[in-house]
Scaffold this motif. Structure first.
Motif, PDB file in Angstrom:
ATOM      1  N   THR B  12      35.705  63.388   8.329  1.00 15.47           N
ATOM      2  CA  THR B  12      35.929  64.702   8.928  1.00 15.47           C
ATOM      3  C   THR B  12      36.566  65.635   7.909  1.00 15.47           C
ATOM      4  N   LYS B  13      36.090  66.861   7.893  1.00 13.45           N
ATOM      5  CA  LYS B  13      36.702  67.866   7.006  1.00 13.45           C
ATOM      6  C   LYS B  13      36.925  69.134   7.801  1.00 13.45           C
ATOM      7  N   LEU B  14      38.174  69.564   7.845  1.00 14.98           N
ATOM      8  CA  LEU B  14      38.513  70.793   8.560  1.00 14.98           C
ATOM      9  C   LEU B  14      38.976  71.834   7.558  1.00 14.98           C
ATOM     10  N   TYR B  15      38.553  73.051   7.750  1.00 13.54           N
ATOM     11  CA  TYR B  15      39.076  74.176   6.968  1.00 13.54           C
ATOM     12  C   TYR B  15      39.816  75.069   7.918  1.00 13.54           C
ATOM     13  N   SER B  16      40.913  75.650   7.452  1.00 11.71           N
ATOM     14  CA  SER B  16      41.506  76.663   8.317  1.00 11.71           C
ATOM     15  C   SER B  16      41.293  78.018   7.665  1.00 11.71           C
ATOM     16  N   VAL B  22      37.868  75.631  11.146  1.00 14.98           N
ATOM     17  CA  VAL B  22      36.439  75.403  11.059  1.00 14.98           C
ATOM     18  C   VAL B  22      36.211  73.930  10.773  1.00 14.98           C
ATOM     19  N   THR B  23      35.315  73.313  11.529  1.00 12.90           N
ATOM     20  CA  THR B  23      34.990  71.914  11.289  1.00 12.90           C
ATOM     21  C   THR B  23      33.763  71.872  10.377  1.00 12.90           C
ATOM     22  N   ALA B  24      33.962  71.509   9.142  1.00 21.95           N
ATOM     23  CA  ALA B  24      32.841  71.456   8.201  1.00 21.95           C
ATOM     24  C   ALA B  24      32.083  70.144   8.374  1.00 21.95           C
ATOM     25  N   LEU B  25      32.841  69.056   8.564  1.00 21.61           N
ATOM     26  CA  LEU B  25      32.208  67.756   8.796  1.00 21.61           C
ATOM     27  C   LEU B  25      32.886  67.127  10.005  1.00 21.61           C
ATOM     28  N   ASP B  26      32.064  66.629  10.928  1.00 24.97           N
ATOM     29  CA  ASP B  26      32.622  66.108  12.173  1.00 24.97           C
ATOM     30  C   ASP B  26      32.294  64.625  12.310  1.00 24.97           C
ATOM     31  N   ARG B  27      33.239  63.772  11.946  1.00 24.01           N
ATOM     32  CA  ARG B  27      33.112  62.314  12.064  1.00 24.01           C
ATOM     33  C   ARG B  27      31.739  61.791  11.649  1.00 24.01           C
ATOM     34  N   ILE B  28      31.446  62.026  10.383  1.00 20.70           N
ATOM     35  CA  ILE B  28      30.148  61.589   9.843  1.00 20.70           C
ATOM     36  C   ILE B  28      30.227  60.111   9.496  1.00 20.70           C
ATOM     37  N   VAL B  58      34.962  65.452  -5.796  1.00 19.19           N
ATOM     38  CA  VAL B  58      35.554  66.734  -6.199  1.00 19.19           C
ATOM     39  C   VAL B  58      36.244  67.414  -5.024  1.00 19.19           C
ATOM     40  N   ASP B  59      36.050  66.913  -3.829  1.00 15.36           N
ATOM     41  CA  ASP B  59      36.721  67.481  -2.665  1.00 15.36           C
ATOM     42  C   ASP B  59      37.296  66.313  -1.857  1.00 15.36           C
ATOM     43  N   ARG B  60      38.239  66.605  -0.984  1.00 13.06           N
ATOM     44  CA  ARG B  60      38.867  65.547  -0.197  1.00 13.06           C
ATOM     45  C   ARG B  60      38.638  65.783   1.288  1.00 13.06           C
ATOM     46  N   PRO B  61      38.379  64.706   2.059  1.00 11.20           N
ATOM     47  CA  PRO B  61      38.182  64.871   3.491  1.00 11.20           C
ATOM     48  C   PRO B  61      39.533  65.021   4.193  1.00 11.20           C
ATOM     49  N   THR B  62      39.501  65.502   5.421  1.00 14.45           N
ATOM     50  CA  THR B  62      40.719  65.576   6.213  1.00 14.45           C
ATOM     51  C   THR B  62      41.050  64.180   6.744  1.00 14.45           C
ATOM     52  N   SER B  63      39.999  63.463   7.147  1.00  7.23           N
ATOM     53  CA  SER B  63      40.222  62.081   7.564  1.00  7.23           C
ATOM     54  C   SER B  63      38.921  61.300   7.385  1.00  7.23           C
ATOM     55  N   GLY B  64      39.016  59.991   7.482  1.00  7.12           N
ATOM     56  CA  GLY B  64      37.830  59.152   7.332  1.00  7.12           C
ATOM     57  C   GLY B  64      37.771  58.486   5.981  1.00  7.12           C
ATOM     58  N   GLN B  65      36.750  57.678   5.818  1.00  8.17           N
ATOM     59  CA  GLN B  65      36.599  56.859   4.615  1.00  8.17           C
ATOM     60  C   GLN B  65      35.332  57.233   3.881  1.00  8.17           C
ATOM     61  N   CYS B  66      35.391  57.156   2.571  1.00  8.25           N
ATOM     62  CA  CYS B  66      34.171  57.329   1.781  1.00  8.25           C
ATOM     63  C   CYS B  66      34.215  56.325   0.644  1.00  8.25           C
ATOM     64  N   GLN B  69      30.472  52.443  -4.211  1.00  8.67           N
ATOM     65  CA  GLN B  69      30.517  51.173  -4.940  1.00  8.67           C
ATOM     66  C   GLN B  69      31.811  50.417  -4.629  1.00  8.67           C
ATOM     67  N   GLY B  70      32.203  50.460  -3.373  1.00  4.61           N
ATOM     68  CA  GLY B  70      33.374  49.707  -2.942  1.00  4.61           C
ATOM     69  C   GLY B  70      34.708  50.405  -3.158  1.00  4.61           C
ATOM     70  N   VAL B  71      34.712  51.545  -3.859  1.00  6.52           N
ATOM     71  CA  VAL B  71      35.974  52.258  -4.127  1.00  6.52           C
ATOM     72  C   VAL B  71      36.130  53.393  -3.116  1.00  6.52           C
ATOM     73  N   ASP B  72      37.284  53.435  -2.450  1.00  5.67           N
ATOM     74  CA  ASP B  72      37.522  54.537  -1.521  1.00  5.67           C
ATOM     75  C   ASP B  72      38.011  55.751  -2.309  1.00  5.67           C
ATOM     76  N   VAL B  73      37.098  56.683  -2.534  1.00  2.00           N
ATOM     77  CA  VAL B  73      37.431  57.830  -3.398  1.00  2.00           C
ATOM     78  C   VAL B  73      38.480  58.729  -2.763  1.00  2.00           C
ATOM     79  N   THR B  74      38.649  58.642  -1.441  1.00  2.00           N
ATOM     80  CA  THR B  74      39.636  59.515  -0.797  1.00  2.00           C
ATOM     81  C   THR B  74      41.057  59.073  -1.120  1.00  2.00           C
ATOM     82  N   LYS B  75      41.200  57.848  -1.662  1.00  2.00           N
ATOM     83  CA  LYS B  75      42.541  57.319  -1.947  1.00  2.00           C
ATOM     84  C   LYS B  75      42.980  57.543  -3.399  1.00  2.00           C
ATOM     85  N   LEU B  76      42.066  58.033  -4.239  1.00  2.00           N
ATOM     86  CA  LEU B  76      42.412  58.199  -5.664  1.00  2.00           C
ATOM     87  C   LEU B  76      43.182  59.501  -5.881  1.00  2.00           C
ATOM     88  N   ASN B  77      44.105  59.496  -6.869  1.00  2.00           N
ATOM     89  CA  ASN B  77      44.803  60.746  -7.189  1.00  2.00           C
ATOM     90  C   ASN B  77      43.973  61.579  -8.185  1.00  2.00           C
TER      91      ASN B  77
END
Lengths: 387, 225
Positions: B12-16, B22-28, B58-66, B69-77
């Motif tokens: 999920t990705k929300l923009y304010s 605005v919901t850009a991505l809704d529980r994909i 290059v962008d981060r989700p509001t919630s959820g996993q991506c 190749q086994g690496v959760d990119v949302t967790k990287l700094n």
């Protein structure tokens, strides 16, 4: 890992119209900085060319310059035959009793008059100053109202060339020779016979004594003997130190120079900042792209700082090139020690040019710091979406 | 089916925008298999670019996993992401995004500057990448000396020079005429076929999407296969 330098270099060149103004701006600041410092170096150089380490200068206690000093005939007689003083082949003690007086002369370019130092001295005095060489005409003959003028003064004052004559103190003096003082303080003087100077300018006393010590040890003894002798209210010291102290004249120039350079460099920093902000602004998407490719924030930061430094370094080179033609050009100022015209040369030393370059690069780095931080902080997505 | 190269769960990705959210991505939830050429379609504002950006790190989700190749990119700094992008993703932009002051070869070499490869190794890989896109003879040209289609092929060479498993393309033909678009799409297709790359391409052009092996549609942040 850094971005290739060619990338920074080409980016500086690609916006050459915008960068040219900044480069010229920084160039001018560096030129002023280098030139003012070159004046100070020239003055110091002139002082360091003047003294001879074997010579002892004796002036009245409390006077800081020969022109305000006074040594009486009686005092001269006490000192003259001291065994610590070297003698020439004829057995004459190497003591030069000089008379310094100021005359007012019109400048050659018609910009009013200025004080000129006239030194009355004897052949012994000339022998004690071997750096002074006759380059045209001949030396003066005592009693004939003749003078020799330094070539540099001849270029600055009216009636100072060989064959010319000028009036002073009710007498007409004829210039019979021009000498070169090898960039020493004597380049700012007019020379004539000591006794003639005394009678012409109605002086009972001498201004200073210059003596050649028989040995370094003897030199120290002369200094302490004068110090100890109650009949002699005089101050003796190495000639080198005396002229070294005269470089205090360079201080106001240095202060003014540093003030000017500081004020101008603030302007230059803003010019560099403006250019770099524009550069960051027009390359926002490029920055985003580099970030996407994996370049880190600090690489982008370093990249823009290097670019600013590069820009300024080009300006520095331009500044040094602008200043360079004045190297060796002689100029003059009123000395605050002798109250007379002092001539000296602009001297741009390699170290001075290096200082100018460092100065430029520092200006560039300070100027590019904020734009570089801004560039590195741009969020990737925002940067990519910019047009 | 083998383990998918991209595994998206409840993304999920929300923009304010001011007070409105605005919901850009809704529980994909989406799996992409290795070797796929996926065409992500949808109208403007449907969230397809946002999805692509999150997959590419290059962008981060509001919630959820991506997981890529086994690496959760949302967790990287930030820095980890930068390194990860460099090693795992090739990026192709609608506007090519070549560095104007660098030649084609230098542009292609950029991602390699962040690797430990020697100068000669880099040169060799750049040469190979330019050969793959058929522009070996343009290596010394600056971007402005190339046509749009050629520029985009240089960008493709830059995307594949580090040999990433995943190549993402955001409207790669959006700024090209139909002939150049054809060239670029064929080049992407060849990458999948010959080199086994996984390609995710955002487009709103059905003709472009037809080059893909699978097409999915996004509408208002939701998938509509």
């Amino acid at each position: 890992m850094a971005l290739p330098l060619t990338y920074n270099f080409r980016n500086v060149l690609v916006r050459w119209r915008a960068t040219l103004a900044t480069i010229l701006g920084i160039g001018l600041v560096v030129a002023v900085f280098v030139l003012v410092q070159a004046l100070a170096v020239g003055l110091e150089k002139s002082a360091s060319n003047t003294g001879d380490p074997r010579n002892i200068m004796i002036v009245r206690k409390g006077s800081t310059a020969e022109s305000t000093s006074m040594v009486s005939l009686a005092q001269l007689q006490i000192i003259r035959y001291w065994e610590q003083i070297a003698r020439n082949e004829a057995g004459v003690p190497l003591v030069s009793a000089d008379v310094i007086t100021l005359i007012s002369q019109p400048r050659i370019d018609g910009r009013g008059e200025a004080n000129v130092s006239v030194r009355g001295l004897t052949p012994v005095g000339m022998a004690l100053r071997p750096q002074v060489k006759l380059i045209s005409g001949r030396w003066f003959t005592p009693g004939k109202r003749e003078v020799a003028v330094s070539q540099k003064m001849a270029r600055r004052f009216a009636g100072f060339h060989v064959g010319d004559s000028f009036r002073t103190a009710g007498n007409t003096l004829t210039v019979v020779g021009e000498f070169d003082g090898s960039n020493s303080a004597f380049d700012s003087e007019v020379w004539m016979d000591a006794d003639e100077t005394r009678s012409l300018f109605d002086r009972q006393n001498y201004s200073s004594l210059l003596v050649r010590a028989a040995s370094p040890q003897a030199g120290q003894e002369i200094v302490s003997r004068i110090e100890a002798d109650k009949r002699l209210p005089l101050l003796a010291g190495p000639e080198v130190k005396y002229y070294g102290d005269q470089t205090a004249t360079a201080m106001p120039i240095k202060i003014l120079g540093n003030f000017l350079a500081t004020a101008m460099s603030i302007g230059a920093v803003f010019a560099a900042m403006n250019t770099m902000y524009a550069s960051v602004g027009s390359r926002t998407r490029e920055i985003g792209t580099l970030r996407v490719l994996g370049f880190r924030r600090r690489t982008i930061l370093a990249g823009f700082i290097i670019e600013g430094a590069l820009l300024a370094a080009i300006g520095g080179v331009v500044g040094c090139l602008l200043a360079l033609p004045l190297h060796g050009v002689s100029t003059g100022t009123m000395s605050f020690n002798s109250f007379s015209e002092t001539v000296f040369e602009f001297r741009i030393t390699p170290w001075l040019a290096a200082k100018g370059m460092i100065f430029a690069v520092v200006v560039g780095i300070i100027g590019s710091l904020l734009p570089a931080i801004r560039a590195s902080r741009l969020p990737v997505i925002t940067a990519l979406k910019s047009v | 089916m083998a383990e998918p190269i991209v595994k998206i769960r409840e993304l999920t990705k929300l923009y304010s925008q001011g007070e409105i959210q605005v919901t850009a991505l809704d529980r994909i939830t989406l799996d992409i298999a290795a070797g796929e050429f996926l065409a992500l379609m949808g109208p403007s504002g449907s969230g397809k670019s946002t999805l692509l950006h999150i997959i590419a790190g290059v962008d981060r989700p509001t919630s959820g996993q991506c997981l890529v190749q086994g690496v959760d990119v949302t967790k990287l700094n930030e820095s980890q992401l930068a390194d990860w992008r460099n090693q795992n993703v090739g990026f192709i932009f609608q506007t090519f995004n070549l560095i104007p002051v660098l030649t084609a070869a230098e542009n292609v070499e950029l991602p390699l500057l962040l690797t430990r490869l020697s100068r000669t190794q880099r040169r060799k890989q750049v040469e190979t990448a330019l050969e793959v896109v058929g522009l070996a003879d343009r290596a010394k040209h600056l971007p402005r000396q190339l046509s749009g289609g050629q520029e985009q092929r240089v960008a493709i060479a830059r995307a594949l020079v580090t040999d990433p498993a995943l190549i993402v393309a955001d409207e790669p033909t959006g700024n090209l005429d139909s002939h150049s678009a054809q060239e670029v799409l064929s080049a992407l297709q060849a990458l999948r076929k010959d080199a086994g790359k996984t390609i995710i391409m955002v487009t709103h052009d059905p003709k472009a999407a037809a080059f893909g092996t699978r097409q999915i549609h996004l509408e208002k942040g939701e998938l509509s296969q």
